[in-house]
Design an enzyme around this catalytic site. Structure first.
Site, PDB file in Angstrom:
ATOM      1  N   HIS A 100      -6.480  -0.490   4.887  1.00 27.99           N
ATOM      2  CA  HIS A 100      -7.651   0.085   4.219  1.00 27.99           C
ATOM      3  C   HIS A 100      -8.029  -0.786   3.041  1.00 27.99           C
ATOM      4  O   HIS A 100      -7.194  -1.499   2.487  1.00 27.99           O
ATOM      5  CB  HIS A 100      -7.362   1.529   3.784  1.00 27.99           C
ATOM      6  CG  HIS A 100      -6.117   1.674   2.971  1.00 27.99           C
ATOM      7  ND1 HIS A 100      -4.870   1.793   3.541  1.00 27.99           N
ATOM      8  CD2 HIS A 100      -5.911   1.678   1.642  1.00 27.99           C
ATOM      9  CE1 HIS A 100      -3.962   1.872   2.590  1.00 27.99           C
ATOM     10  NE2 HIS A 100      -4.565   1.804   1.415  1.00 27.99           N
ATOM     11  N   PRO A 140       0.838  -1.194   0.000  1.00 26.95           N
ATOM     12  CA  PRO A 140       0.000   0.000   0.000  1.00 26.95           C
ATOM     13  C   PRO A 140       0.882   1.257   0.000  1.00 26.95           C
ATOM     14  O   PRO A 140       2.097   1.140   0.158  1.00 26.95           O
ATOM     15  CB  PRO A 140      -0.741  -0.119   1.341  1.00 26.95           C
ATOM     16  CG  PRO A 140       0.249  -0.807   2.234  1.00 26.95           C
ATOM     17  CD  PRO A 140       1.053  -1.739   1.348  1.00 26.95           C
ATOM     18  N   TYR A 188       0.029   3.645   2.220  1.00 28.15           N
ATOM     19  CA  TYR A 188      -0.100   4.058   3.624  1.00 28.15           C
ATOM     20  C   TYR A 188      -0.268   2.818   4.477  1.00 28.15           C
ATOM     21  O   TYR A 188      -1.143   1.995   4.198  1.00 28.15           O
ATOM     22  CB  TYR A 188      -1.322   4.967   3.797  1.00 28.15           C
ATOM     23  CG  TYR A 188      -1.255   6.209   2.940  1.00 28.15           C
ATOM     24  CD1 TYR A 188      -0.506   7.308   3.361  1.00 28.15           C
ATOM     25  CD2 TYR A 188      -1.907   6.270   1.728  1.00 28.15           C
ATOM     26  CE1 TYR A 188      -0.417   8.436   2.570  1.00 28.15           C
ATOM     27  CE2 TYR A 188      -1.828   7.399   0.926  1.00 28.15           C
ATOM     28  CZ  TYR A 188      -1.084   8.478   1.353  1.00 28.15           C
ATOM     29  OH  TYR A 188      -1.000   9.602   0.575  1.00 28.15           O
TER      30      TYR A 188
HETATM   31  O1  G7M Z   1      -3.675   1.302  -0.948  1.00 28.11           O
HETATM   32  P1  G7M Z   1      -3.014   2.638  -1.157  1.00 28.11           P
HETATM   33  O2  G7M Z   1      -2.236   3.049   0.074  1.00 28.11           O
HETATM   34  O3  G7M Z   1      -2.202   2.644  -2.384  1.00 28.11           O
HETATM   35  O4  G7M Z   1      -4.180   3.682  -1.377  1.00 28.11           O
HETATM   36  C1  G7M Z   1      -4.432   4.822  -0.596  1.00 28.11           C
HETATM   37  C2  G7M Z   1      -5.678   5.506  -1.138  1.00 28.11           C
HETATM   38  O5  G7M Z   1      -6.029   6.569  -0.264  1.00 28.11           O
HETATM   39  C3  G7M Z   1      -5.514   6.126  -2.523  1.00 28.11           C
HETATM   40  O6  G7M Z   1      -6.518   5.612  -3.380  1.00 28.11           O
HETATM   41  C4  G7M Z   1      -5.667   7.645  -2.283  1.00 28.11           C
HETATM   42  O7  G7M Z   1      -6.322   8.308  -3.339  1.00 28.11           O
HETATM   43  C5  G7M Z   1      -6.481   7.686  -1.023  1.00 28.11           C
HETATM   44  N1  G7M Z   1      -6.254   8.884  -0.207  1.00 28.11           N
HETATM   45  C6  G7M Z   1      -5.049   9.417   0.112  1.00 28.11           C
HETATM   46  N2  G7M Z   1      -5.243  10.485   0.937  1.00 28.11           N
HETATM   47  C7  G7M Z   1      -4.172  11.281   1.488  1.00 28.11           C
HETATM   48  C8  G7M Z   1      -6.585  10.633   1.142  1.00 28.11           C
HETATM   49  C9  G7M Z   1      -7.366  11.538   1.919  1.00 28.11           C
HETATM   50  O8  G7M Z   1      -6.872  12.419   2.641  1.00 28.11           O
HETATM   51  N3  G7M Z   1      -8.717  11.344   1.883  1.00 28.11           N
HETATM   52  C10 G7M Z   1      -9.307  10.360   1.114  1.00 28.11           C
HETATM   53  N4  G7M Z   1     -10.638  10.286   1.121  1.00 28.11           N
HETATM   54  N5  G7M Z   1      -8.570   9.490   0.384  1.00 28.11           N
HETATM   55  C11 G7M Z   1      -7.227   9.613   0.395  1.00 28.11           C
END
Ligand code: G7M
Length: 223
Positions: free
Chosen positions: A163, A157, A159
């Site tokens: 999730h 991921p 992060y």
């Molecule tokens: O699984 P992976 O870590 O690659 O995905 C993280 C997901 O979180 C991505 O699809 C981003 O577009 C989404 N995302 C990242 N941020 C920082 C935010 C946020 O602050 N709010 C929302 N709603 N989505 C986020």
């Protein structure tokens, strides 16, 4: 700043601007050579985990959503249970104007699960809640049935707070490729087969040429 420009299903142009952008953001949007890594559990313990722990991947935005300090008005569904609960919000990449590129994410309440690698049979009730309640909430709010959703986790991921992605099945979302997406229903089945499935098997993922993790795998002679 870093960013990307793309064409939306409705023919509109979408621009993603990241500001302030870190070096990591800049690298993400530059086209680069990629390499496949096949990470065994030993590789995870010896290479990936120490790397994750040495980095400061900020997950404050996740905590802000969980604590209703951000995007509180965007929450589609919440199961407030601290152990088996989660919050479902539209992903940043979806403007909610059309269903073709529907994209939501479920952020779990508990803070001790970094990724797919940490999952064991202990997490089955949580994963089943995400699957079942996530599908129900999306059907109710957007009229999209579970049979038209791609529900998956990324490995790696971006992060390290667990999730789950919910995207429209007809939408070729970035990161839904075979080397990154793990269908939640398959993850649940794998954990039913073996409680420690994800602490045993090798997992494949792609890394861009300049990613520091690729360098670590190279130094260890694993790529
Ligand atoms: O699984 P992976 O870590 O690659 O995905 C993280 C997901 O979180 C991505 O699809 C981003 O577009 C989404 N995302 C990242 N941020 C920082 C935010 C946020 O602050 N709010 C929302 N709603 N989505 C986020």
């Amino acid at each position: 700043a870093a960013g990307a420009v793309g064409l939306e299903p409705g023919g509109e142009i979408k621009a993603t601007v990241v500001y302030p952008a870190t070096e990591k953001h800049l690298q993400k949007y530059l086209r680069q050579e990629v390499h496949l890594v096949r990470e065994t559990w030993e590789d995870y313990k010896n290479i990936t985990l120490p790397f994750i722990q040495s980095q400061s991947f900020s997950i404050q935005w996740v905590y802000n959503i969980l604590e209703k300090k951000a995007e509180a008005d965007r929450i589609i569904h919440e199961n407030p249970d601290p152990c088996n609960g989660f919050v479902l919000v539209p992903d940043f990449k979806w403007n909610q104007n059309q269903l073709e590129d529907l994209y939501l994410i479920a952020l779990i309440h508990r803070r001790d699960v970094k990724s797919l690698r940490d999952l064991t049979a202990e997490h089955l009730p949580l994963l089943r809640n995400v699957l079942q309640e996530g599908k129900e909430a999306i059907a109710k709010r957007f009229g999209v049935p579970g049979s038209q959703l791609r529900i998956y986790l990324h490995y790696q991921p971006s992060y390290y707070h667990l999730h789950v992605h919910f995207t429209a099945l007809g939408y070729d979302a970035p990161g839904s490729s075979a080397e990154r997406a793990h269908l939640l229903e398959d993850v649940i089945d794998n954990l039913l087969l073996d409680a420690e499935y994800y602490q045993k098997r090798a997992l494949t993922f792609a890394l861009r040429a300049d990613e520091p993790l690729l360098k670590k795998f190279r130094e260890a002679g694993r790529v």
